[in-house]
Structure formats: structure tokens, C-alpha cells
Design a protein around this motif. Structure first.
Motif, PDB file in Angstrom:
ATOM      1  N   GLN A  48       0.852  -1.182   0.000  1.00 22.77           N
ATOM      2  CA  GLN A  48       0.000   0.000   0.000  1.00 22.77           C
ATOM      3  C   GLN A  48       0.890   1.234   0.000  1.00 22.77           C
ATOM      4  O   GLN A  48       1.812   1.356   0.810  1.00 22.77           O
ATOM      5  CB  GLN A  48      -0.908   0.002   1.234  1.00 22.77           C
ATOM      6  CG  GLN A  48      -1.784   1.231   1.372  1.00 22.77           C
ATOM      7  CD  GLN A  48      -2.658   1.200   2.615  1.00 22.77           C
ATOM      8  OE1 GLN A  48      -2.849   0.150   3.226  1.00 22.77           O
ATOM      9  NE2 GLN A  48      -3.204   2.344   2.997  1.00 22.77           N
ATOM     10  N   PRO A  98      -5.755   7.217   3.051  1.00 21.07           N
ATOM     11  CA  PRO A  98      -5.401   6.010   3.796  1.00 21.07           C
ATOM     12  C   PRO A  98      -6.478   5.537   4.750  1.00 21.07           C
ATOM     13  O   PRO A  98      -6.442   4.414   5.203  1.00 21.07           O
ATOM     14  CB  PRO A  98      -4.168   6.450   4.575  1.00 21.07           C
ATOM     15  CG  PRO A  98      -4.366   7.921   4.775  1.00 21.07           C
ATOM     16  CD  PRO A  98      -5.042   8.404   3.534  1.00 21.07           C
ATOM     17  N   GLU A  99      -7.424   6.403   5.073  1.00 22.07           N
ATOM     18  CA  GLU A  99      -8.513   5.964   5.930  1.00 22.07           C
ATOM     19  C   GLU A  99      -9.294   4.876   5.207  1.00 22.07           C
ATOM     20  O   GLU A  99      -9.129   4.707   4.004  1.00 22.07           O
ATOM     21  CB  GLU A  99      -9.430   7.151   6.266  1.00 22.07           C
ATOM     22  CG  GLU A  99      -8.770   8.197   7.134  1.00 22.07           C
ATOM     23  CD  GLU A  99      -8.412   7.633   8.494  1.00 22.07           C
ATOM     24  OE1 GLU A  99      -7.295   7.873   8.957  1.00 22.07           O
ATOM     25  OE2 GLU A  99      -9.250   6.930   9.086  1.00 22.07           O
ATOM     26  N   PRO A 100     -10.155   4.178   5.887  1.00 22.22           N
ATOM     27  CA  PRO A 100     -10.890   3.096   5.202  1.00 22.22           C
ATOM     28  C   PRO A 100     -11.907   3.593   4.187  1.00 22.22           C
ATOM     29  O   PRO A 100     -13.105   3.377   4.325  1.00 22.22           O
ATOM     30  CB  PRO A 100     -11.585   2.362   6.344  1.00 22.22           C
ATOM     31  CG  PRO A 100     -10.868   2.734   7.559  1.00 22.22           C
ATOM     32  CD  PRO A 100     -10.373   4.125   7.334  1.00 22.22           C
ATOM     33  N   TYR A 101     -11.435   4.281   3.158  1.00 23.80           N
ATOM     34  CA  TYR A 101     -12.313   4.646   2.062  1.00 23.80           C
ATOM     35  C   TYR A 101     -12.512   3.441   1.155  1.00 23.80           C
ATOM     36  O   TYR A 101     -11.685   2.541   1.107  1.00 23.80           O
ATOM     37  CB  TYR A 101     -11.680   5.754   1.215  1.00 23.80           C
ATOM     38  CG  TYR A 101     -11.599   7.098   1.890  1.00 23.80           C
ATOM     39  CD1 TYR A 101     -10.381   7.632   2.263  1.00 23.80           C
ATOM     40  CD2 TYR A 101     -12.749   7.850   2.131  1.00 23.80           C
ATOM     41  CE1 TYR A 101     -10.294   8.872   2.868  1.00 23.80           C
ATOM     42  CE2 TYR A 101     -12.670   9.092   2.730  1.00 23.80           C
ATOM     43  CZ  TYR A 101     -11.440   9.593   3.095  1.00 23.80           C
ATOM     44  OH  TYR A 101     -11.355  10.819   3.690  1.00 23.80           O
ATOM     45  N   GLU A 102     -13.603   3.480   0.393  1.00 27.03           N
ATOM     46  CA  GLU A 102     -13.801   2.427  -0.589  1.00 27.03           C
ATOM     47  C   GLU A 102     -12.671   2.476  -1.611  1.00 27.03           C
ATOM     48  O   GLU A 102     -12.181   3.543  -1.977  1.00 27.03           O
ATOM     49  CB  GLU A 102     -15.164   2.572  -1.279  1.00 27.03           C
ATOM     50  CG  GLU A 102     -15.413   3.900  -1.931  1.00 27.03           C
ATOM     51  CD  GLU A 102     -16.136   4.858  -0.999  1.00 27.03           C
ATOM     52  OE1 GLU A 102     -16.005   4.716   0.234  1.00 27.03           O
ATOM     53  OE2 GLU A 102     -16.820   5.747  -1.513  1.00 27.03           O
ATOM     54  N   GLN A 103     -12.278   1.301  -2.042  1.00 30.84           N
ATOM     55  CA  GLN A 103     -11.212   1.168  -3.025  1.00 30.84           C
ATOM     56  C   GLN A 103     -11.831   0.853  -4.379  1.00 30.84           C
ATOM     57  O   GLN A 103     -12.810   0.116  -4.477  1.00 30.84           O
ATOM     58  CB  GLN A 103     -10.258   0.045  -2.623  1.00 30.84           C
ATOM     59  CG  GLN A 103      -9.561   0.319  -1.301  1.00 30.84           C
ATOM     60  CD  GLN A 103      -8.691  -0.822  -0.859  1.00 30.84           C
ATOM     61  OE1 GLN A 103      -8.278  -1.662  -1.663  1.00 30.84           O
ATOM     62  NE2 GLN A 103      -8.385  -0.871   0.414  1.00 30.84           N
TER      63      GLN A 103
END
Lengths: 114, 110
Positions: A48, A98-103
Motif C-alpha cells: 500500500q 489512507p482511511e478506510p475509504y472504498e477502493q
């Protein structure tokens, strides 16, 4: 809005050869991911990037795999030398941060090592 | 160690036959649970994000729900075009180390 681009789509190589994959993320996405997906399994995170710095590469086999993200945009993943067990689909994804955003995923590169 | 499991491994439904897929997780401090759909030869496509127990989200024939230990993807009156592999994923403690489950292969027969 253009999606995540990857090339090549397919690659066949012999074991011990080297191969490189390219990824261009969605414009403005700071975080880029490389995953390995073996047939019948979920994607496994390899590395990442946040902009052009590595955030996590704990599952990257560093003796044979390397990756870089040039100028915080495009990225390449290299395997040298390849082994039979590297046969898989290599997926690139990007997200806003880097936050838990949708990928958002590219179409992947299917690698076959013979 | 963060873990995600999914069941069933494969599911075959008749068109119009509703059912549910399960995603169970063990993670310290859930920071979102993500559902994706993956068609053969393509990358996963984002469907939903759920952040807290009791939350629900809907999209067409799909509804995702979340409890403290698991999430369900409910498929109401499915159509053949809903056939795909459905993946769930959770991020690690600091938003890194996204862990994906193995997926559920759904086949909807006309």
C-alpha cells in the motif's frame, strides 16, 4: 471519470524470468494498493502506497517482489525471478486516502508462470 | 490476527428465490466493513460500506446489514445478472491491511 488502468491484461512467462505490471490510479487518489488474487480466493494485499511512500508492505515477498510509485501517481510492480506459485491475478486499486475509504479496482493482470 | 470468513462458499438460486450471504469477521476496532461484487475476469466493484452495528444499506435487490460480529448481504428476488462472486473486506486497525474474505460465488438460474 476514468477508472484504474492496468497493463498488460495477460502475461505468460517461464519460471525464473522477470515481469513488470503497470498501474495508473484514478486522478486525485492518494492511496494505491497492489493485491494478489489466486483463483478461488479473495484478494491479498501486497503493498500500500500513500502518495509515493510505502505505508504497508508486510505481505510483499521482498526477495522477489518490488514496487514503486513514481511521483505519487503511476506504479509498477515487478517480480524477479518468478516462481510457479506466483501465477495469479494482480489487481491494482486506489482510494482517496489512507482511511478506510472504498477502493476502486482495475481489471487486473492475469499472470501465468510455466 | 484479523480474519474474515464467508459462507456459503457457493450458492445456486433460481431467479426470484431470495437468500442471504454471510460475512463473519474478527478485528480489533471495526473501522468499516466493505462489500464488493466481482465478475469473472474483472476487478472487484464496490457495493457498500457499513460502519456500525445496526446499520443497513440498500442498492436495487441488495441489502447489507451489520452486527458486532458479522454482516449479511440479502438478495431479494435475484436475477441472472446478479450472478457474481461477492466479497467482503475489513480494514486493519489503522486503515491499512485490508483483509478480504474468500468470497461467495452466487449463480442465479433463469
Amino acid at each position: 471519470e476514468a477508472g484504474v488502468a492496468q497493463s498488460p491484461r495477460y502475461k505468460i512467462i517461464e519460471k525464473r524470468q522477470s515481469v513488470a505490471f503497470w498501474c495508473n490510479p484514478i486522478s486525485g487518489h492518494a492511496t494505491l494498493y497492489w493485491y494478489q488474487q489466486i483463483l478461488g480466493q479473495g484478494p491479498k494485499l501486497l503493498i500500500q502506497f500513500q502518495n509515493n511512500g510505502v505505508v504497508d508492505d508486510s505481505q510483499l515477498p521482498k526477495d522477489r517482489f518490488s514496487a514503486e510509485r513514481l511521483k505519487g501517481v503511476d506504479s509498477t510492480l515487478k517480480i524477479q525471478p518468478a516462481k510457479l506459485e506466483d501465477s495469479a491475478v494482480y489487481l491494482c486499486a486506489s482510494s482517496l486516502g489512507p482511511e478506510p475509504y472504498e477502493q476502486y479496482f482495475g481489471p487486473g493482470t492475469r499472470l501465468t508462470v510455466t | 490476527e484479523d480474519q474474515v470468513t464467508q459462507s456459503p462458499e457457493a450458492l445456486r438460486l433460481q431467479e426470484g428465490e431470495s437468500s442471504s450471504l454471510n460475512c463473519s469477521y474478527t478485528v480489533s476496532g471495526l473501522r468499516g466493513l466493505f462489500w464488493y461484487r466481482q465478475d469473472p475476469g474483472k476487478g472487484p466493484e464496490f457495493l457498500f460500506t457499513l460502519y456500525s452495528a445496526g446499520e443497513e444499506k440498500e442498492k436495487e435487490r441488495l441489502k447489507a446489514t451489520l452486527t458486532k460480529k458479522e454482516s449479511f448481504l440479502h438478495i431479494t428476488a435475484p436475477k441472472p445478472e446478479d450472478s457474481a462472486t461477492y466479497l467482503c473486506a475489513v480494514p486493519g486497525l489503522y486503515g491499512q491491511n485490508f483483509v478480504f474474505g474468500p468470497g461467495t460465488r452466487l449463480s442465479v438460474l433463469p
